[in-house]
Scaffold this active site. Structure first.
Site, PDB file in Angstrom:
ATOM      1  N   ASP A 185     -25.389  41.258 -19.070  1.00 55.62           N
ATOM      2  CA  ASP A 185     -24.342  40.774 -18.167  1.00 55.62           C
ATOM      3  C   ASP A 185     -24.910  40.793 -16.744  1.00 55.62           C
ATOM      4  OD1 ASP A 185     -21.897  39.891 -17.224  1.00 55.62           O
ATOM      5  OD2 ASP A 185     -20.853  41.798 -17.488  1.00 55.62           O
ATOM      6  N   CYS A 223     -13.735  37.487 -24.386  1.00 53.70           N
ATOM      7  CA  CYS A 223     -13.386  38.843 -23.968  1.00 53.70           C
ATOM      8  C   CYS A 223     -12.217  38.850 -22.980  1.00 53.70           C
ATOM      9  CB  CYS A 223     -14.615  39.503 -23.337  1.00 53.70           C
ATOM     10  SG  CYS A 223     -14.503  41.294 -23.416  1.00 53.70           S
TER      11      CYS A 223
END
Ligand SMILES: O=C(O)c1ccccc1N[C@@H]1O[C@H](COP(=O)(O)O)[C@@H](O)[C@H]1O
Length: 219
Positions: A133, A6
């Site tokens: 996360d 990412c």
């Protein structure tokens, strides 16, 4: 096993990282992030991937954006996936899938307490995948902080899930053997500086992932 890298900001890096084996490339559509890219800049990268004949999933990462914004950006930037990294509700997830049925929807939950894991499971029927996360009080993502993996060992939602948060080539094997997620997501752990990936670290990552091959993009 899916591997998402990412915070991509450059076409050459996108192509190289996909060729190393990334199944998913993530683009940050959150203007406050140092990894933010405009829709036009993402489109340039996704066009470069197409031109290079590189097949990979393209994930736009949003936080509390409107449906209209996300739909427009997904179209312009040729995104296959949307990752919701803010406070989006179950209803917003349902609405998004109703309005953009072709999109693959990932809901990210930033885990601070055990209650957040319970919350994450409530999204499972309404999204295509979950992503866990780490929580940071001032940053939405790309923090380099790891979750408390011990607290996740019995996390078994009814949809596929990806682990993010402070993953690196050094700790990824332990994370995979401890938790067995369906996919992993890395940003700062394979970076020189925000948005500039370290291709030597990316190569090292995929060496570490060899025992988990074949990597599949079906998510
Ligand atoms: O990376 C960012 O800047 C970001 C900004 C806003 C929302 C999410 C963001 N990144 C996400 O953070 C994790 C990876 O973080 P780490 O650096 O590996 O700890 C990943 O899910 C990204 O999509």
């Amino acid at each position: 096993m899916r591997v998402k890298i990412c915070g991509i900001t450059q076409s050459e890096q996108a192509i190289a990282i996909a060729r190393h084996g990334a199944t998913h490339l993530g683009f940050i559509c959150v203007p406050q992030s140092p990894r933010y890219l405009t829709p036009a800049a993402i489109a340039e990268i996704t066009n470069a991937l197409d031109a290079a004949g590189v097949v990979t999933k393209t994930v736009g990462v949003f936080a509390d954006a409107t449906l209209e914004e996300m739909g427009a950006i997904a179209r312009q930037a040729n995104l296959s996936h949307i990752q919701l990294h803010g406070q989006e509700s179950l209803e917003q997830c349902q609405q998004l899938l109703a309005e953009i049925p072709s999109i693959f929807l990932i809901k990210a939950i930033r885990v601070r307490t055990a209650a957040d894991l319970v919350l994450a499971e409530t999204y499972a029927p309404y999204v295509d995948a979950l992503l866990l996360d780490a929580y940071h009080p001032d940053q939405l993502g790309g923090t380099g902080l790891t979750l408390d993996w011990d607290a996740l060992v019995s996390f078994r939602p009814t949809c596929p899930w990806m682990l993010a948060g402070g993953l690196t080539p050094e700790n990824v094997s332990t994370a995979l053997s401890t938790l067995g997620p369906d996919g992993i997501d890395l940003s700062s752990g394979v970076e020189h500086q925000p948005g500039v990936k370290d291709l030597a670290l990316v190569r090292h990552l995929f060496e570490q992932l060899r025992p988990w091959l074949p990597i599949s993009a079906e998510l």
